[in-house]
Scaffold this active site. Structure first.
Site, short mmCIF file in Angstrom:
data_model
loop_
_atom_site.label_atom_id
_atom_site.label_comp_id
_atom_site.label_asym_id
_atom_site.label_seq_id
_atom_site.Cartn_x
_atom_site.Cartn_y
_atom_site.Cartn_z
N CYS A 175 -4.93 2.59 -7.68
CA CYS A 175 -5.10 1.14 -7.88
C CYS A 175 -6.55 0.67 -7.92
O CYS A 175 -6.99 0.12 -8.92
CB CYS A 175 -4.35 0.39 -6.79
SG CYS A 175 -2.62 0.86 -6.74
N ARG A 183 0.85 -1.20 0.00
CA ARG A 183 0.00 0.00 0.00
C ARG A 183 0.88 1.23 0.00
O ARG A 183 1.92 1.25 0.67
CB ARG A 183 -0.86 0.05 1.27
CG ARG A 183 -1.92 -1.01 1.36
CD ARG A 183 -2.39 -1.19 2.77
NE ARG A 183 -1.27 -1.61 3.63
CZ ARG A 183 -1.33 -1.71 4.95
NH1 ARG A 183 -2.42 -1.39 5.59
NH2 ARG A 183 -0.29 -2.11 5.65
N LYS A 233 -4.27 -10.86 -7.88
CA LYS A 233 -4.04 -9.43 -7.64
C LYS A 233 -5.32 -8.62 -7.87
O LYS A 233 -5.74 -7.81 -7.04
CB LYS A 233 -2.92 -8.94 -8.58
CG LYS A 233 -2.73 -7.45 -8.63
CD LYS A 233 -2.26 -6.89 -7.32
CE LYS A 233 -2.34 -5.38 -7.33
NZ LYS A 233 -1.78 -4.77 -6.14
C1 UGA Z 1 -4.23 -0.73 -2.53
C2 UGA Z 1 -4.19 -2.08 -1.80
O1 UGA Z 1 -4.57 -1.92 -0.44
C3 UGA Z 1 -2.80 -2.72 -1.88
O2 UGA Z 1 -2.83 -4.01 -1.29
C4 UGA Z 1 -2.41 -2.83 -3.36
O3 UGA Z 1 -1.10 -3.39 -3.51
C5 UGA Z 1 -2.44 -1.46 -3.99
O4 UGA Z 1 -3.77 -0.91 -3.87
C6 UGA Z 1 -2.05 -1.62 -5.44
O5 UGA Z 1 -2.76 -2.32 -6.18
O6 UGA Z 1 -0.97 -1.15 -5.83
P1 UGA Z 1 -3.50 1.77 -1.87
O7 UGA Z 1 -4.22 2.19 -3.12
O8 UGA Z 1 -2.15 2.29 -1.59
O9 UGA Z 1 -3.37 0.15 -1.82
O10 UGA Z 1 -4.41 2.24 -0.64
P2 UGA Z 1 -5.42 1.69 0.44
O11 UGA Z 1 -4.89 2.03 1.76
O12 UGA Z 1 -5.78 0.27 0.22
O13 UGA Z 1 -6.69 2.62 0.16
C7 UGA Z 1 -7.37 2.63 -1.09
C8 UGA Z 1 -8.59 3.54 -1.01
O14 UGA Z 1 -9.59 2.97 -0.19
C9 UGA Z 1 -8.30 4.92 -0.42
O15 UGA Z 1 -9.04 5.88 -1.13
C10 UGA Z 1 -8.80 4.81 1.01
O16 UGA Z 1 -9.16 6.04 1.57
C11 UGA Z 1 -10.01 3.92 0.80
N1 UGA Z 1 -10.39 3.18 2.04
C12 UGA Z 1 -9.54 2.29 2.57
C13 UGA Z 1 -11.64 3.40 2.60
O17 UGA Z 1 -12.45 4.21 2.12
N2 UGA Z 1 -11.98 2.70 3.72
C14 UGA Z 1 -11.14 1.78 4.27
O18 UGA Z 1 -11.53 1.16 5.29
C15 UGA Z 1 -9.90 1.59 3.70
#
Ligand code: UGA
Length: 426
Positions: free
Chosen positions: A258, A152, A202
């Site tokens: 992502c 992440r 993935k």
């Molecule tokens: C995500 C995945 O979590 C990683 O495992 C993956 O490797 C990555 O995409 C990728 O494909 O490269 P990332 O995009 O960095 O990682 O961020 P996250 O922390 O997962 O959050 C994604 C989105 O979901 C954000 O907008 C976040 O605010 C939102 N989110 C996350 C929520 O609205 N609620 C949550 O409980 C968690």
């Protein structure tokens, strides 16, 4: 082992530095001369916590180098990892042009028995295209594999050093053994599977997490109608081991580089194989509509945004990154401007580039953004924002506080004099 990582985005730089920390000799390769120059000087071209320190440490050991030369980077590599971007194309499928361009560029320099590994998020069928592209230019024997990345942003170094698993999609023993050896410094379980399964794993992981977030946001909508509180609902269901309390705080929908693109790709794939009714098509639509639905609702609750000054706290797509890709702010600022509001924003790291009609100014502190605001809208849970004492900036007028991530204590915010609005609770 001699490893080359192609692409110096989040995944590429973090992987290169972490593989060097395992003792491998690593070369990071990119066609962007500016980025390579910065990296050679120990500068990371984006913000990622802990990465600069790791980079400098590994460069000092002499195990990590960067170059723009395919000849130099590929000619000596046993393992070549493709970690370039796969953005969404206009038809919402994954745009493979950078993956295929790197395959074309590496082909002439490939050595006997080298392993070409795709780490970029790509759909099943892509490795075959990469292999065909390379074979069109060389007669050397080489191998292909898929090894998706699950890190992440914001915790990329930690996630890469402590992965839940390593997935290796490979169809021969030599490749599997080599890629297992590449990770021998880690304790993580290694999942060996077919190339197509690794690539689907993935997409499935990201699509599941995006679905989970969308699901809880949909339940939050219902809580707003019937007087339930979404946080209490999550607490109550979370004790069920099959469900858990993690990774579903409600908000403005998922953003970043992502989830939106990977859900779109899988949805587009489902349509291309006649599965038009696939759930992911609806998940994608719900997420696109979500911010506007919430802004409309909040607008009604505060008597409209026209002539109001809105303090927008948080610009990046999530905390601990300066990444603005699919960040809520990129939709909120144009929307509020179109409604006649003036937006004053603050973010500890990210910068918003104003569009033509934006009534927006970025401030250097939370105080500057909030002091005269009619509405404070907290959209990213940066610790500096969630830990801020908002009594400090309370003006002597009616002010609304929109907690778009449910991060604040209603009683504290109301005691400070604000009218508090949140998600999934009245
Ligand atoms: C995500 C995945 O979590 C990683 O495992 C993956 O490797 C990555 O995409 C990728 O494909 O490269 P990332 O995009 O960095 O990682 O961020 P996250 O922390 O997962 O959050 C994604 C989105 O979901 C954000 O907008 C976040 O605010 C939102 N989110 C996350 C929520 O609205 N609620 C949550 O409980 C968690």
């Amino acid at each position: 082992m001699k490893v080359t990582v192609i692409g110096t985005g989040f995944v590429g730089v973090v992987s290169a530095a972490v593989y060097a920390s395992f003792g491998h000799e690593v070369m990071g390769l990119d066609i962007d001369e500016h980025k390579i120059k910065l990296l050679e000087q120990g500068e990371v071209p984006f913000y990622e916590s802990g990465l600069k320190e790791l980079l400098l440490e590994q460069q000092a050991t002499g195990k990590l180098h960067f170059t723009t030369s395919y000849e130099k980077a590929i000619g000596q590599a046993e393992i070549i990892i493709i970690a370039v971007g796969t953005p969404s194309a206009a038809d919402e499928t994954a745009d493979l042009r950078y993956v295929l361009a790197s395959a074309k560029s590496l082909a002439p320099h490939l050595t006997e028995d080298a392993i070409v590994v795709i780490k970029s998020t790509v759909p099943p069928g892509t490795l075959e295209k990469v292999i065909a592209t390379i074979q069109a230019q060389t007669n050397v024997t080489f191998h292909g594999a898929s090894m998706p990345e699950f890190l992440r942003e914001g915790s990329a170094v930690h996630d890469t050093l402590h992965p839940d698993r390593i997935v290796i999609g490979a169809d021969n023993e030599f490749v599997f053994t080599k890629l297992t050896e590449l990770h021998s410094a880690l304790q993580a379980p290694i999942v060996r599977c077919k190339v197509a399964s690794a690539q689907m794993a993935k997409y499935t992981a990201n699509a599941y997490l995006a679905t989970r977030i969308t699901f809880i946001n949909e339940i939050a909508n219902l809580c707003e109608k019937n007087g339930a509180d979404i946080n209490e609902v999550i607490e109550a269901i979370g004790y069920d081991q099959r469900i858990g309390k993690h990774y579903w705080y409600p908000g403005l929908g998922y953003g970043g580089s992502c989830f939106p693109k990977d859900v779109k790709e899988l949805a587009a794939y489902s349509r291309s194989v006649g599965e038009d009714g696939n759930l992911l098509n609806r998940i994608n639509e719900i997420n696109k509509e979500r911010i506007f639905r919430l802004l409309t609702k909040f607008g009604q609750e505060i008597g409209g945004f026209e002539h109001k000054t809105v303090a927008l706290l948080g610009l990046s797509f999530k905390p601990n990154t300066d990444d603005m890709r699919e960040a809520p702010s990129t939709k909120i600022i144009p929307y509020l401007s179109s409604q006649g509001a003036q937006v004053l924003s603050y973010d500890p790291m990210a910068t918003y580039q104003n569009q033509e009609h934006d009534a927006h100014e970025q401030k250097n502190t939370i105080q500057e953004a909030c002091s005269e605001a009619d509405v404070i809208m907290a959209v990213v849970e940066w610790p500096e924002i969630t830990g801020f004492d908002f009594t400090q900036v309370k003006a002597n007028k009616k002010q609304f506080f929109i907690d778009a991530r449910n991060q604040f204590d209603r009683q504290i915010i109301e005691a400070a004099g604000y009218t508090y609005l949140a998600i999934g609770k009245r």
